[in-house]
Motif scaffolding. Structure first.
Motif, PDB file in Angstrom:
ATOM      1  N   ALA A   1       7.251   5.457  -0.969  1.00 14.29           N
ATOM      2  CA  ALA A   1       5.930   5.605  -0.593  1.00 14.29           C
ATOM      3  C   ALA A   1       5.294   6.805  -0.729  1.00 14.29           C
ATOM      4  O   ALA A   1       5.843   7.987  -0.599  1.00 14.29           O
ATOM      5  N   GLN A   2       4.184   6.970  -1.195  1.00 15.33           N
ATOM      6  CA  GLN A   2       3.300   8.117  -1.591  1.00 15.33           C
ATOM      7  C   GLN A   2       2.398   8.440  -0.582  1.00 15.33           C
ATOM      8  O   GLN A   2       1.870   7.661   0.090  1.00 15.33           O
ATOM      9  N   GLU A   3       1.872   9.664  -0.604  1.00 15.28           N
ATOM     10  CA  GLU A   3       0.879  10.259   0.010  1.00 15.28           C
ATOM     11  C   GLU A   3      -0.310  10.675  -0.855  1.00 15.28           C
ATOM     12  O   GLU A   3      -0.308  11.056  -1.987  1.00 15.28           O
ATOM     13  N   LYS A   4      -1.441  10.656  -0.004  1.00 19.80           N
ATOM     14  CA  LYS A   4      -2.741  11.041  -0.780  1.00 19.80           C
ATOM     15  C   LYS A   4      -2.653  12.667  -0.946  1.00 19.80           C
ATOM     16  O   LYS A   4      -2.273  13.328  -0.099  1.00 19.80           O
ATOM     17  N   PRO A   5      -3.306  12.996  -2.154  1.00 18.32           N
ATOM     18  CA  PRO A   5      -3.953  12.423  -3.461  1.00 18.32           C
ATOM     19  C   PRO A   5      -2.802  11.770  -4.013  1.00 18.32           C
ATOM     20  O   PRO A   5      -1.868  12.449  -4.481  1.00 18.32           O
TER      21      PRO A   5
ATOM     22  N   ASN B   1       0.570  -1.224   0.041  1.00 15.17           N
ATOM     23  CA  ASN B   1       0.082  -0.011   0.101  1.00 15.17           C
ATOM     24  C   ASN B   1       0.803   1.201  -0.033  1.00 15.17           C
ATOM     25  O   ASN B   1       2.135   1.197   0.468  1.00 15.17           O
ATOM     26  N   ALA B   2       0.239   2.308  -0.641  1.00 12.28           N
ATOM     27  CA  ALA B   2       1.198   3.440  -0.975  1.00 12.28           C
ATOM     28  C   ALA B   2       2.392   3.263  -1.988  1.00 12.28           C
ATOM     29  O   ALA B   2       3.205   4.199  -1.824  1.00 12.28           O
ATOM     30  N   VAL B   3       2.496   2.052  -2.514  1.00 12.42           N
ATOM     31  CA  VAL B   3       3.683   1.678  -3.330  1.00 12.42           C
ATOM     32  C   VAL B   3       4.710   1.867  -2.674  1.00 12.42           C
ATOM     33  O   VAL B   3       5.907   2.527  -3.178  1.00 12.42           O
ATOM     34  N   ASN B   4       4.780   1.467  -1.426  1.00 14.85           N
ATOM     35  CA  ASN B   4       5.853   1.495  -0.416  1.00 14.85           C
ATOM     36  C   ASN B   4       6.832   0.428  -0.889  1.00 14.85           C
ATOM     37  O   ASN B   4       7.014  -0.611   0.182  1.00 14.85           O
ATOM     38  N   GLY B   5       7.678   0.047  -1.939  1.00 12.10           N
ATOM     39  CA  GLY B   5       8.651  -0.659  -2.175  1.00 12.10           C
ATOM     40  C   GLY B   5       8.092  -1.792  -2.880  1.00 12.10           C
ATOM     41  O   GLY B   5       6.866  -2.114  -3.301  1.00 12.10           O
ATOM     42  N   GLU B   6       8.965  -2.422  -3.350  1.00 16.38           N
ATOM     43  CA  GLU B   6       8.631  -3.851  -4.313  1.00 16.38           C
ATOM     44  C   GLU B   6       8.855  -4.992  -3.434  1.00 16.38           C
ATOM     45  O   GLU B   6       9.494  -5.200  -2.493  1.00 16.38           O
ATOM     46  N   LEU B   7       7.715  -5.489  -3.753  1.00 22.27           N
ATOM     47  CA  LEU B   7       7.117  -6.786  -2.886  1.00 22.27           C
ATOM     48  C   LEU B   7       7.751  -8.254  -3.632  1.00 22.27           C
ATOM     49  O   LEU B   7       7.524  -8.197  -5.153  1.00 22.27           O
TER      50      LEU B   7
END
Ligand SMILES: CC(=O)[C@@H](C)O
Length: 248
Positions: A140-144, A51-57
């Motif tokens: 990791a991104q924040e909204k929006p 979530n929030a594209v917080n890194g590669e899984l």
């Protein structure tokens, strides 16, 4: 005998499960409801993001790992959530040797040659000592939330030499390009569990590739308001390929 084996156990071991779709991720759908514990019920091998594209899984041997924007590598607890992940119970039909890989396209050519049914999905594990490896991660991104291309315009990139580990890869036929990354999508986990990420390029003198042909697709769509209201009709396969490969 060529006939589809529709027994429950065969389907269980022969299914690509995914949560959400790559075109939704492209449009900035970065918050999913599915926990890694839920994903684990669908496979022991896979790739995606958090979530929030917080890194590669990367999921390997039933364990989830994050390779983050700073290049840190860690195992991730099962209560974390994902906005996009693909997973399968890895069940290879054959093992091949891959060699003389001077760039990732040499590897995809050899893996393609191993695929008996070009319209199936495939999962691969490629193990070896990579003389060169270029990987990326994202912050990791924040909204929006922005779109995925806007995030990856600022991706972090790392280059390594002589790294031993396993590539986890999925192959998606182009006709399914809105569900998953069309063509090959590679993530990595080093044997010493210190390096991971989304692979942009690699060199490999000799390695071993396990090939898993998959003929069932199980898609779980997010039931969030954001997903329900997203316009998923404007993403093109070319836009996905541009951010998932080493376009530099
Ligand atoms: C889903 C992916 O692998 C992107 C975030 O690199």
């Amino acid at each position: 005998n060529g006939k589809a084996d529709t027994s429950a156990s065969k389907i269980h071991n022969n299914t690509l499960f995914q949560y959400s779709t790559i075109n939704a991720l492209m449009k900035g759908q970065f918050d999913g409801e599915m926990t890694l514990g839920e994903v684990k019920k669908h496979g022991d091998t896979g790739l995606g993001t958090f979530n929030a594209v917080n890194g590669e899984l990367t999921l390997i041997d039933g364990k989830f790992y994050r390779f983050d924007y700073e290049g840190h590598f860690e195992e991730v607890k099962l209560d974390e959530k994902t906005p996009f992940v693909a997973a399968t119970y890895f069940s290879p039909e054959k093992t091949i040797e891959v060699s003389n890989v001077t760039q990732i396209s040499d590897l995809t050519a050899q893996l393609s040659a191993s695929m008996d049914k070009k319209n199936n999905f495939y999962a691969f594990k490629v193990h070896g000592t990579f003389s060169y490896l270029k990987v990326r991660s994202e912050e990791a991104q924040e909204k929006p939330y922005p779109t995925l291309p806007e995030v990856l315009a600022h991706q972090s990139e790392f280059e390594y030499e002589n790294v031993t580990g396993t590539m986890i890869a999925f192959y998606t036929p182009n006709y399914a390009a809105m569900f998953n990354v069309p063509g090959f999508h590679f993530h990595f986990v080093s044997d010493d569990r210190t390096i991971g990420g989304h692979i942009l390029n690699a060199k490999l003198f000799k390695g071993v590739a396990q090939v898993d042909s998959i003929s069932n697709l199980d898609v779980s769509l997010p039931q969030t308001e954001e997903f329900a209201n997203a316009d998923l009709t404007t993403v093109t396969p070319e836009e996905i390929e541009a951010v998932e490969t080493d376009s530099k």
